[in-house]
Structure formats: structure tokens, C-alpha cells
Design a protein around this motif. Structure first.
Motif, PDB file in Angstrom:
ATOM      1  N   ARG A   1      11.285  44.741 123.268  1.00 42.77           N
ATOM      2  CA  ARG A   1      11.984  43.962 122.301  1.00 42.77           C
ATOM      3  C   ARG A   1      12.421  45.088 121.337  1.00 42.77           C
ATOM      4  O   ARG A   1      13.694  44.982 120.908  1.00 42.77           O
ATOM      5  N   GLN A   2      11.730  45.980 120.871  1.00 44.60           N
ATOM      6  CA  GLN A   2      12.112  47.240 120.207  1.00 44.60           C
ATOM      7  C   GLN A   2      13.254  47.747 120.773  1.00 44.60           C
ATOM      8  O   GLN A   2      14.314  48.269 120.153  1.00 44.60           O
ATOM      9  N   ARG A   3      13.144  48.201 121.978  1.00 46.72           N
ATOM     10  CA  ARG A   3      14.338  48.928 122.782  1.00 46.72           C
ATOM     11  C   ARG A   3      15.662  48.106 122.704  1.00 46.72           C
ATOM     12  O   ARG A   3      16.855  48.581 122.462  1.00 46.72           O
ATOM     13  N   PHE A   4      15.554  46.867 122.686  1.00 48.51           N
ATOM     14  CA  PHE A   4      16.873  45.710 122.660  1.00 48.51           C
ATOM     15  C   PHE A   4      17.320  45.999 121.222  1.00 48.51           C
ATOM     16  O   PHE A   4      18.554  46.189 120.906  1.00 48.51           O
ATOM     17  N   VAL A   5      16.249  45.807 120.221  1.00 55.12           N
ATOM     18  CA  VAL A   5      16.884  45.848 118.938  1.00 55.12           C
ATOM     19  C   VAL A   5      17.547  47.141 118.530  1.00 55.12           C
ATOM     20  O   VAL A   5      18.575  47.501 118.109  1.00 55.12           O
TER      21      VAL A   5
ATOM     22  N   THR B   1      20.967  47.232 120.152  1.00 52.91           N
ATOM     23  CA  THR B   1      21.886  46.184 119.673  1.00 52.91           C
ATOM     24  C   THR B   1      22.464  46.519 118.295  1.00 52.91           C
ATOM     25  O   THR B   1      23.561  46.099 117.906  1.00 52.91           O
ATOM     26  N   VAL B   2      21.589  46.887 117.282  1.00 50.67           N
ATOM     27  CA  VAL B   2      22.082  47.128 116.066  1.00 50.67           C
ATOM     28  C   VAL B   2      23.085  47.951 115.762  1.00 50.67           C
ATOM     29  O   VAL B   2      24.137  47.584 115.236  1.00 50.67           O
ATOM     30  N   PRO B   3      23.199  49.061 116.449  1.00 51.50           N
ATOM     31  CA  PRO B   3      24.799  49.994 116.181  1.00 51.50           C
ATOM     32  C   PRO B   3      25.835  49.043 116.786  1.00 51.50           C
ATOM     33  O   PRO B   3      26.785  49.415 116.265  1.00 51.50           O
ATOM     34  N   GLN B   4      25.561  48.276 118.101  1.00 49.51           N
ATOM     35  CA  GLN B   4      26.603  47.428 118.620  1.00 49.51           C
ATOM     36  C   GLN B   4      27.053  46.534 117.448  1.00 49.51           C
ATOM     37  O   GLN B   4      28.381  46.103 117.365  1.00 49.51           O
ATOM     38  N   SER B   5      26.398  45.953 116.714  1.00 43.52           N
ATOM     39  CA  SER B   5      26.678  44.866 115.870  1.00 43.52           C
ATOM     40  C   SER B   5      27.416  45.476 114.562  1.00 43.52           C
ATOM     41  O   SER B   5      28.245  44.981 114.084  1.00 43.52           O
ATOM     42  N   GLN B   6      27.202  46.658 114.417  1.00 45.60           N
ATOM     43  CA  GLN B   6      27.880  47.295 113.383  1.00 45.60           C
ATOM     44  C   GLN B   6      29.393  47.655 113.956  1.00 45.60           C
ATOM     45  O   GLN B   6      30.304  47.496 112.968  1.00 45.60           O
TER      46      GLN B   6
ATOM     47  N   TRP C   1      16.524  51.006 109.473  1.00 48.34           N
ATOM     48  CA  TRP C   1      15.942  51.882 110.042  1.00 48.34           C
ATOM     49  C   TRP C   1      14.750  52.430 109.675  1.00 48.34           C
ATOM     50  O   TRP C   1      14.590  52.766 108.341  1.00 48.34           O
ATOM     51  N   ASN C   2      13.725  52.763 110.595  1.00 45.31           N
ATOM     52  CA  ASN C   2      12.424  53.563 110.023  1.00 45.31           C
ATOM     53  C   ASN C   2      12.422  54.944 110.535  1.00 45.31           C
ATOM     54  O   ASN C   2      12.217  55.216 111.801  1.00 45.31           O
TER      55      ASN C   2
ATOM     56  N   HIS D   1      12.496  54.019 114.767  1.00 39.54           N
ATOM     57  CA  HIS D   1      13.130  52.801 115.509  1.00 39.54           C
ATOM     58  C   HIS D   1      13.414  51.805 114.223  1.00 39.54           C
ATOM     59  O   HIS D   1      13.226  52.236 112.923  1.00 39.54           O
ATOM     60  N   TYR D   2      14.288  50.839 114.569  1.00 41.45           N
ATOM     61  CA  TYR D   2      14.537  49.666 113.417  1.00 41.45           C
ATOM     62  C   TYR D   2      13.485  48.785 113.461  1.00 41.45           C
ATOM     63  O   TYR D   2      12.790  48.590 114.363  1.00 41.45           O
ATOM     64  N   ASP D   3      13.097  48.604 112.139  1.00 38.47           N
ATOM     65  CA  ASP D   3      11.953  47.589 111.548  1.00 38.47           C
ATOM     66  C   ASP D   3      12.688  46.233 111.678  1.00 38.47           C
ATOM     67  O   ASP D   3      14.000  46.314 111.234  1.00 38.47           O
ATOM     68  N   PHE D   4      12.100  45.200 112.009  1.00 37.83           N
ATOM     69  CA  PHE D   4      12.755  44.006 112.329  1.00 37.83           C
ATOM     70  C   PHE D   4      11.781  42.616 112.078  1.00 37.83           C
ATOM     71  O   PHE D   4      10.520  42.957 112.398  1.00 37.83           O
ATOM     72  N   THR D   5      12.430  41.592 111.644  1.00 39.33           N
ATOM     73  CA  THR D   5      11.579  40.432 111.669  1.00 39.33           C
ATOM     74  C   THR D   5      11.515  39.838 113.147  1.00 39.33           C
ATOM     75  O   THR D   5      12.459  39.524 113.655  1.00 39.33           O
ATOM     76  N   PRO D   6      10.174  39.672 113.582  1.00 33.37           N
ATOM     77  CA  PRO D   6       9.925  38.992 114.725  1.00 33.37           C
ATOM     78  C   PRO D   6      10.553  37.558 114.820  1.00 33.37           C
ATOM     79  O   PRO D   6      10.618  36.792 113.651  1.00 33.37           O
TER      80      PRO D   6
END
Ligand SMILES: [Fe+2]
Ligand SMILES: [Fe+2]
Lengths: 239, 316
Positions: free
Chosen positions: B230-234, B237-242, B255-256, B261-266
Motif C-alpha cells: 500500500r505504501q509503495r502504491f501511494v 501515485t502521489v507524484p502522478q496526481s501532481q 512527504w515524510n 515515504h508519504y504519510d497518508f490516511t488509511p
């Protein structure tokens, strides 16, 4: 003249592709989801080439999407056969046999057209349609000579589509290939398949026609409403 | 004939050497059962997944997009075929597995129980759902079971093609009219958390899945934990969303530096469990559609079988 011919052939392919797309995710077995999607894709590819060319010949700046999405049913030039609802699998296979056998003879001759673009489209398409015809042939044999139910349904499928056969061979002004010349080889092929399948060509006295003049069945309006609504909801947008 | 212990030792020797188990090799029954369940669930996901996307074939907004979508859905059917064939090498037929699917005794990915409401959803599925599938599946190309690993090699190539096409479809929307851009954002808003849920329950905490992961990792079926994937996917994907100019619907996404890695809400795992149990927006619809297609096609399959039998008789 020739733009109307390209348009008519393109509309045939486009509308049948739309109908076959309806089978995706509801075919009798997974192999048929793949096969019917594949045939739909081939037809869609033919439609795109033919509509693009029709637009170029017309010279009014209409591309494939302008022609597919911005004409109303009275301006479509496809034969009625391709717009009929898919029905059950037997109706679909009856139509596939009738239409692919016709398209095969047509493209086989159109390859020799003096029009380089049409000849090129036909040269590519004839190989695809050879497979479509074979696919339909195999199914008509299986269904005709399978179970009692499949035989009954296959015969009913032929009854459904037969009134729309004659229209395929009607004269078309400006056609590169005379439709009437396709009737005999078509008859020979389809007749042999039906004989092997233990099926009779329906003795229908009915001849539905009008598609080439924009006089369609009620079904086309709904097909187009579904196909066109999103594109038309965003005029000028790029997708 | 070697004893049970020797056979098990031979099996683990292959696993420990990172070799491939082939259909004729001895394997523990639990290994076989786990693989059947996983491959079946994967195959079912491919064919149920044809529905939400197939939903837009008739309405695709250009002929080019219609062709791309048709080809994609056709690929998914092909993936189903390879995977059912891989399962067959373990001694279960496609018919048996379909029966289990239709009787709700086997599952498919819960993501396909969400509706495709707009055209942008087709792009979002390609970008996010195929993207998540690749993240899950690339490690499976090194799965210990040979036929499954080989099927995944081919499938992953096509899935990554789908992911790029989905991204490109969304990019066209975000560079288009305001209405198109809004459509793309709305799709991301609806598909983001269900996509995160595709990696399954968390590995730790109350909602953790009980023990499957550890056993599957020992067997070389699973290579990474749910949360790692899940972390790898986030992170991917985040840079692609940008690039798309879309906003991921997570105010706590950042970004942490320390973790790299990115921190994100599960995702809402209670929702995931509800959907898995059958209480999602489209569970009933998807299964009813599948069962209807199967039942409507029964006479066709019977006819094909009867015809094949007749031909065989003639040949014999
Ligand atoms: Fe797939
Ligand atoms: Fe895919």
C-alpha cells in the motif's frame, strides 16, 4: 459520390461494432467475450478509417468523431441488418454469418478498387472479415447441429435476420463494387454452411429496406442516443 | 514412493532455493488450497472487473477511446482465461470455480463493487485500480508456483499498459474543459480510498488479517506485506496526481522526510469488510449480471458440447 459510399460502408461497420460491444461481459463463455470484443474492435477500426476518409472526401472538415457523434439517425447510411437488437446468441450469430459473408465478398473485390484508400482499407479488412466469417460459421454449425434447443433457436435467428438480407445487395449509386455482383458468391457460401448445419434458408417473403437512404428502424435512435450522449454533452471538448 | 516427510523436505528445498514448484511436484495440501483460492479470486476479479468498465463501451466519448476501452476489457477477459488455466493445473476446473463464485463461496476484488458513474471513472480505474493491481502483482511474477508466476508476467505487461492509458485519459480530461477537469477530480475523490483498500486489511492492529500473510510469505506466494504494498502504491501515485493537477482527497497526505515515504490516511477498513461481506454498492448487481450471463449462455455451451461429442463419434 464516393464519400457517400465510404460513409455507408463505415456506418455499417460502426453500428455493428456498437451492437457487438453489447456482448462484452455477457457472452456465453469467456472465450466468446474475447472473440466478440475482437470482432467489434476490427469493425470499429474499419469504421474509423472509412469515416475519416468519407470526411476527407466531403471536404467540410468533419472527422470520424464529427460523423459518428453529430449525425442524427436520418443521416446514417448503414443497412438495417446491423442496427437490429442483438437478440439471443443465435440471432447474433445469424447476423454475423450473413454480414461477414457479405463483407468478405465486398472487401475481397474492393481491394482492386482504383481508389487507393478504399483498396488499402479493404486489403486489411478482408483478412479480419475472413476470421469473422469463420467464427460465425463455426457457431452456426454448432448451434444448428448441437441440441434440439440450439437448432430451434438458430432457425429462429435466421428467421429474424432474413428479411434484411436483400438490402445488402441493392444497387448503390457510386459504389466501387456492384452490390448485386456479391449475391451469388454470398449465396454459395451461406447456403453451404446452412446445409452442413442442417438448416434451411428461411422462405421469407419480406424485404426490409431503407437504411442507405436514412430510413431506419426504431432501434437505431436508441443506439445513437446511448452512443452519442456523452460526446454531445460537451461540445468542442477533446477526449 | 517417498514418505511424507521426505516429500515435504523436497518441497521446502525448492522454496528455500527460490525455485519454482511445478504442477507435477509434490506440494502440501494447504499450499495447493491457498493457491487455488488466491488464483481463483484473482481470475474472478478479472472477469467481474469487465463489468464496471464495460459499462462505458457503448458511451465512450470518441471512437479512439471506444477502441482503447474495448481492447482493455478484452485483455481482462484474456487475463481471466490465463488465470483459470493456471488454476486448472492445480486440479480444479473453470466450471467448478465459476460455480463457487456464483454461489458466493469465492470472492473477487471488492473494488469492483463500486459503480462507474462517469467517463472519468474509466480513466481512474485504469490509473488507480490497474496501478494497484500492478503493485500487488509484480511480486507475484516471482511467486513460487510456476504456472501462476508465468501467467503474471504476461498479465503485468498488459496491466501496466492499462495503467498508462488510464493516466493519459485522465490527463486529457484535466487539460480539457472545466467540466472535464471536475469530472476527473470527482472520480479521484471516489476511487482513492477503495483503491487503497485493494491491498487488503492492515498487517498490524485490531483489523489485521489473521496469519495468512506470514504463511504465504513462507511459501513464496507473497513477497511483501499488505502495508508495504500500500505504501509503495501511494509513493508511486502521489507524484502522478501532481502531474495530473488533481488533489488526492486526504488532508493528511504529506512527504515524510525521515521515513522516505508519504504519510497518508488509511482507507476505512470497516467499509472494506462490509463490502467483502456483500454489502457494497454493486455486489448484488455484479453477481446477478454474472449469473445471468452464465445462465443465458447455458444452452450455447450445451450445444457446443453436444456438437463436439457428435464430431468425435464420427471420427471414432
Ligand atoms: Fe487484468
Ligand atoms: Fe487491466
Amino acid at each position: 459520390m464516393r464519400d457517400r459510399y465510404a460513409l455507408a460502408l463505415g456506418d455499417d461497420a460502426l453500428i455493428l461494432a456498437q451492437r457487438l460491444g453489447e456482448w462484452v461481459a455477457r457472452a456465453p463463455e469467456l472465450e466468446e467475450d474475447v472473440a466478440l470484443a475482437n470482432i467489434a474492435l476490427d469493425l470499429l477500426g474499419q469504421a474509423r478509417s472509412l469515416l475519416t476518409y468519407a470526411g476527407e472526401l466531403e471536404g467540410a472538415g468533419r472527422d470520424e468523431d464529427a460523423l459518428a457523434y453529430w449525425r442524427d439517425d436520418r443521416d446514417f447510411r448503414n443497412v438495417l441488418l446491423v442496427e437490429l437488437p442483438g437478440g439471443d446468441f443465435a440471432v447474433t450469430m445469424a447476423r454475423q454469418l450473413v454480414f461477414a459473408a457479405y463483407q468478405y465478398e465486398l472487401y475481397d473485390r474492393l481491394r482492386a478498387s482504383t481508389d487507393d484508400t478504399l483498396a488499402a482499407v479493404a486489403g486489411k479488412a478482408v483478412k479480419e472479415v475472413h476470421y469473422h466469417r469463420d467464427h460465425a460459421t463455426q457457431w452456426v454449425l454448432r448451434l444448428g447441429d448441437g441440441t434440439d434447443e440450439s437448432h430451434r433457436r438458430m432457425a429462429a435467428g435466421l428467421e429474424t435476420v432474413w428479411p434484411y438480407v436483400d438490402e445488402l445487395f441493392e444497387p448503390f449509386d457510386g459504389a466501387d463494387v456492384d452490390p448485386a455482383a456479391l449475391r451469388e458468391p454470398w449465396q454459395a457460401y451461406v447456403g453451404a454452411v446452412l446445409a452442413e448445419a442442417g438448416l434451411e434458408p428461411p422462405a421469407t417473403g419480406q424485404h426490409r429496406t431503407g437504411g442507405r437512404r436514412g430510413l431506419h428502424t426504431e432501434h437505431l435512435g436508441y443506439l445513437l442516443a446511448e452512443m452519442q450522449h456523452l460526446h454531445r454533452s460537451h461540445p468542442g471538448a477533446t477526449w | 514412493m517417498a514418505g511424507t516427510e521426505e516429500r515435504e523436505a523436497a518441497f521446502y528445498a525448492i522454496i528455500d532455493a527460490d525455485g519454482r514448484i511445478e504442477p507435477r511436484d509434490d506440494m502440501p495440501e494447504a499450499y495447493r488450497r491457498t493457491l487455488v483460492r488466491q488464483i481463483a479470486q484473482h481470475a474472478h476479479s478479472e472477469i467481474i472487473g469487465m463489468q464496471p468498465e464495460g459499462n462505458w463501451i457503448s458511451r465512450a466519448p470518441s471512437l479512439r477511446r471506444k477502441a482503447i476501452l474495448l481492447a482493455k476489457v478484452q485483455d481482462e477477459a484474456g487475463h481471466g482465461l490465463y488465470l483459470y488455466a493456471a488454476a486448472e493445473t492445480l486440479g480444479v476446473s473453470r466450471d467448478q470455480l465459476l460455480e463457487l463464485l456464483h454461489a458466493r463461496k469465492q470472492k473477487y476484488s471488492s473494488i469492483f463493487n463500486y459503480p462507474t458513474l462517469t467517463w472519468a471513472d474509466v480513466g481512474a480505474i485504469g490509473w488507480l485500480v490497474d496501478g494497484a493491481a500492478i503493485t500487488n502483482q509484480v511480486p507475484l511474477t516471482r511467486c513460487s508456483y510456476g504456472p501462476y508466476a508465468r501467467a503474471m508476467v504476461r498479465i503485468c505487461k498488459e496491466e501496466s499498459f492499462h495503467q498508462r492509458q488510464g493516466f493519459e485519459a485522465l490527463l486529457t480530461l484535466t487539460r480539457g474543459t472545466p467540466a472535464q477537469k471536475a469530472m476527473a477530480q470527482d472520480a479521484l475523490d471516489r476511487w482513492w480510498y477503495p483503491s487503497l483498500a485493494m491491498f487488503g486489511p492492515p498487517d498490524t492492529g485490531e483489523q489485521a488479517s489473521g496469519g495468512h500473510t506470514e504463511q504465504s510469505m513462507r511459501w513464496g506466494i507473497k513477497r511483501f506485506t499488505n502495508d508495504e504494498l500500500r505504501q509503495r502504491f501511494v509513493d508511486m501515485t502521489v507524484p502522478q496526481s501532481q502531474v495530473l493537477g488533481l488533489t488526492i482527497p486526504d488532508p493528511d497526505l504529506r512527504w515524510n522526510e525521515e521515513r522516505g515515504h508519504y504519510d497518508f490516511t488509511p482507507p476505512d477498513y470497516d467499509e472494506l469488510f462490509r463490502v467483502i461481506k456483500g454489502d457494497g454498492p454493486c455486489n448484488a448487481q455484479r453477481l446477478a449480471h454474472r449469473v445471468a450471463a452464465h445462465e443465458d449462455g447455458a444452452w450455447v455451451r450445451e450445444a457446443a458440447a453436444a456438437y463436439a461429442a457428435k464430431k468425435q463419434e464420427v471420427a471414432a
